[in-house]
Structures are given as C-alpha cells and as structure tokens.
Motif scaffolding. Structure first.
Motif, PDB file in Angstrom:
ATOM      1  N   HIS A 193       0.797  -1.228   0.000  1.00  0.00           N
ATOM      2  CA  HIS A 193       0.000   0.000   0.000  1.00  0.00           C
ATOM      3  C   HIS A 193       0.830   1.278   0.000  1.00  0.00           C
ATOM      4  N   TRP A 194       2.158   1.180  -0.106  1.00  0.00           N
ATOM      5  CA  TRP A 194       2.957   2.394   0.061  1.00  0.00           C
ATOM      6  C   TRP A 194       2.802   3.362  -1.109  1.00  0.00           C
ATOM      7  N   HIS A 195       2.565   2.853  -2.311  1.00  0.00           N
ATOM      8  CA  HIS A 195       2.365   3.764  -3.449  1.00  0.00           C
ATOM      9  C   HIS A 195       1.155   4.661  -3.208  1.00  0.00           C
ATOM     10  N   GLU A 196       0.062   4.062  -2.762  1.00  0.00           N
ATOM     11  CA  GLU A 196      -1.150   4.830  -2.476  1.00  0.00           C
ATOM     12  C   GLU A 196      -0.896   5.836  -1.350  1.00  0.00           C
ATOM     13  N   LEU A 197      -0.240   5.385  -0.290  1.00  0.00           N
ATOM     14  CA  LEU A 197       0.074   6.268   0.834  1.00  0.00           C
ATOM     15  C   LEU A 197       0.917   7.449   0.383  1.00  0.00           C
ATOM     16  N   HIS A 198       1.947   7.162  -0.412  1.00  0.00           N
ATOM     17  CA  HIS A 198       2.839   8.217  -0.891  1.00  0.00           C
ATOM     18  C   HIS A 198       2.070   9.258  -1.694  1.00  0.00           C
ATOM     19  N   GLN A 199       1.216   8.814  -2.577  1.00  0.00           N
ATOM     20  CA  GLN A 199       0.445   9.739  -3.400  1.00  0.00           C
ATOM     21  C   GLN A 199      -0.512  10.584  -2.573  1.00  0.00           C
ATOM     22  N   CYS A 244       3.335   7.978   9.155  1.00  0.00           N
ATOM     23  CA  CYS A 244       1.941   7.765   8.760  1.00  0.00           C
ATOM     24  C   CYS A 244       1.787   6.291   8.400  1.00  0.00           C
ATOM     25  N   ILE A 245       0.948   5.583   9.144  1.00  0.00           N
ATOM     26  CA  ILE A 245       0.762   4.151   8.952  1.00  0.00           C
ATOM     27  C   ILE A 245      -0.469   3.925   8.077  1.00  0.00           C
ATOM     28  N   PRO A 246      -0.335   3.188   6.975  1.00  0.00           N
ATOM     29  CA  PRO A 246      -1.489   2.951   6.099  1.00  0.00           C
ATOM     30  C   PRO A 246      -2.678   2.381   6.873  1.00  0.00           C
ATOM     31  N   ARG A 247      -3.859   2.866   6.567  1.00  0.00           N
ATOM     32  CA  ARG A 247      -5.055   2.428   7.277  1.00  0.00           C
ATOM     33  C   ARG A 247      -5.260   0.922   7.144  1.00  0.00           C
ATOM     34  N   GLN A 248      -4.798   0.345   6.026  1.00  0.00           N
ATOM     35  CA  GLN A 248      -4.994  -1.091   5.801  1.00  0.00           C
ATOM     36  C   GLN A 248      -4.123  -1.931   6.729  1.00  0.00           C
ATOM     37  N   CYS A 249      -3.122  -1.319   7.353  1.00  0.00           N
ATOM     38  CA  CYS A 249      -2.134  -2.071   8.136  1.00  0.00           C
ATOM     39  C   CYS A 249      -2.307  -1.893   9.637  1.00  0.00           C
ATOM     40  N   CYS A 250      -3.359  -1.171  10.052  1.00  0.00           N
ATOM     41  CA  CYS A 250      -3.494  -0.789  11.459  1.00  0.00           C
ATOM     42  C   CYS A 250      -4.266  -1.802  12.302  1.00  0.00           C
TER      43      CYS A 250
END
Length: 222
Positions: free
Chosen positions: A56-62, A150-156
């Motif tokens: 999910h890091w690409h989405e987070l970065h954007q 910032c931690i992706p919501r999918q990983c929390c």
C-alpha cells in the motif's frame, strides 16, 4: 558463502520502488536468490514479502506527499503541526491513515537478536549501514527520540504489520528502497516505542493546531 559474498547479489543502491511487473518480479527474484545464498531457503513463507506496507505504500505516498519523499518530521514539529509536518499530518488523517510518533532504537533493532535468519541479519546490517551513511546526523539523532510517521489504514488492524509499517516507512523515507519489505517487525518497547498522535476535535485539523500524544500502548488496541 558469507554475507560479503551474498552482498554481490544485491543490486547496487538496493531494490528500488517497483514501477511495473518486470521490476517487481526482478525484486522478488533478487530476494529469493539472496535468501537461498544465505539460508538455503526463500524468505519464509515464500519469496513474496509478507508486508502490508509494501502493498500500500504507493497509495500512501500519493496521498500524503505526492511531490516529495515521505516526510520524517521530528516529534516536536510533528505534534505542533508546524509547516510541512502539518501538511503531512492533515493528509494522513484525512485519508483515514494513522498518524503516530515512532521512536526507533536503531542499534537494538539492527542487532543480532532481531534477526531470525541470516537473510534478515544481512538486511538489518544493510539497513544500519544505510542509515549511518546516507542519513544526516540530525535525523539519525531524532530517530530514537521520535519522528512522525503515517501508517497505512490497511495495516493498522494487525500488531505485527503495524510495527513493520513503522520500520518500512522510515526505510522508504530515507531511500532504503523496497528491500525494506523483508525487514523483520521490531519488538514493541525494546526496538520501537509507538504512540498515536491525537488532534483535539475543536482544532479542525487546521494549520498551526497543536496536538498531543496518546500514552504508548500496544499498536493494535483501539
């Protein structure tokens, strides 16, 4: 073959962020070859990293920093929501991700006890060397004190993936690349202290609004 011999299997500059299927496949193949050289087996449970952040890091970065590297503001700047740190915090929380302060003990985390395989040990040593050589002294000093992530919501919703996301966020923000996906999860309290940032509802997440930290706790608790 030892760690020095195996280092020849690692692409110069480390694995980079995948831009397409061919590069993603080359990254996975490189990791598998390195793991076989060191341990005789692919990275468990397979050559594909068990990394929520990697997915999910690409989405987070954007969503939080489309025109720059992932930011790593110091604790005080992050909590005070000052300048670029405020922009990052606002974007992180508006997209449903979790803003947090992470204090990483680099020496403890990259030590022998954090690795379960020689493959992980190799990557931990590479990560430590990367931080010491490529990161400014000022930022290196801030890591054990705490930096904003910032931690992706999918990983929390999973403790291991939350902790892995902290390390991988720091790794990506400092240019370590996609090899970070195979780094082991740090141990809470021993390797990393994690506290989620809280903004008072009355602030409206506005620029210059102050915030506080929740008491450090297990990352999967609500």
């Amino acid at each position: 073959a030892g760690l020095d011999a195996a280092s020849r299997l690692l692409p110069k500059g480390g694995w980079k962020g995948p831009e397409g299927a061919d590069e993603e496949g080359a990254q996975i193949a490189g990791a598998e070859a390195l793991a076989r050289e060191l341990d005789g087996l692919p990275p468990p449970p397979s050559a594909v990293p068990d990394s929520c952040f990697h997915r999910h890091w690409h989405e987070l970065h954007q969503e939080i920093a489309p025109a720059s590297e992932l930011p790593l503001p110091p604790r005080a700047t992050f909590l005070e929501m000052d300048g670029a740190a405020a922009v990052m915090r606002i974007a992180c929380e508006r997209h449903g991700h979790r803003a947090a302060v992470a204090a990483l003990d680099v020496v403890e985390y990259t030590g022998l006890k954090a690795a379960s395989t020689r493959f992980q040990l190799f990557l931990l040593q590479k990560f430590r060397d990367h931080l010491q050589r490529q990161v400014s002294d000022a930022l290196l000093a801030e890591l054990p004190r705490g930096v904003g992530v910032c931690i992706p919501r999918q990983c929390c919703h999973d403790a291991t993936q939350t902790l892995k996301s902290v390390v991988e966020y720091i790794a990506y923000a400092t240019g370590f690349g996609t090899q970070a996906a195979w780094l082991p999860a740090p141990r809470p309290w021993k390797h990393v202290n994690l506290s989620f940032a809280v903004v008072p509802p009355s602030s409206g997440l506005g620029l210059g609004a102050s915030s506080r930290e929740e008491e450090p706790r297990e990352p999967f608790e609500s």
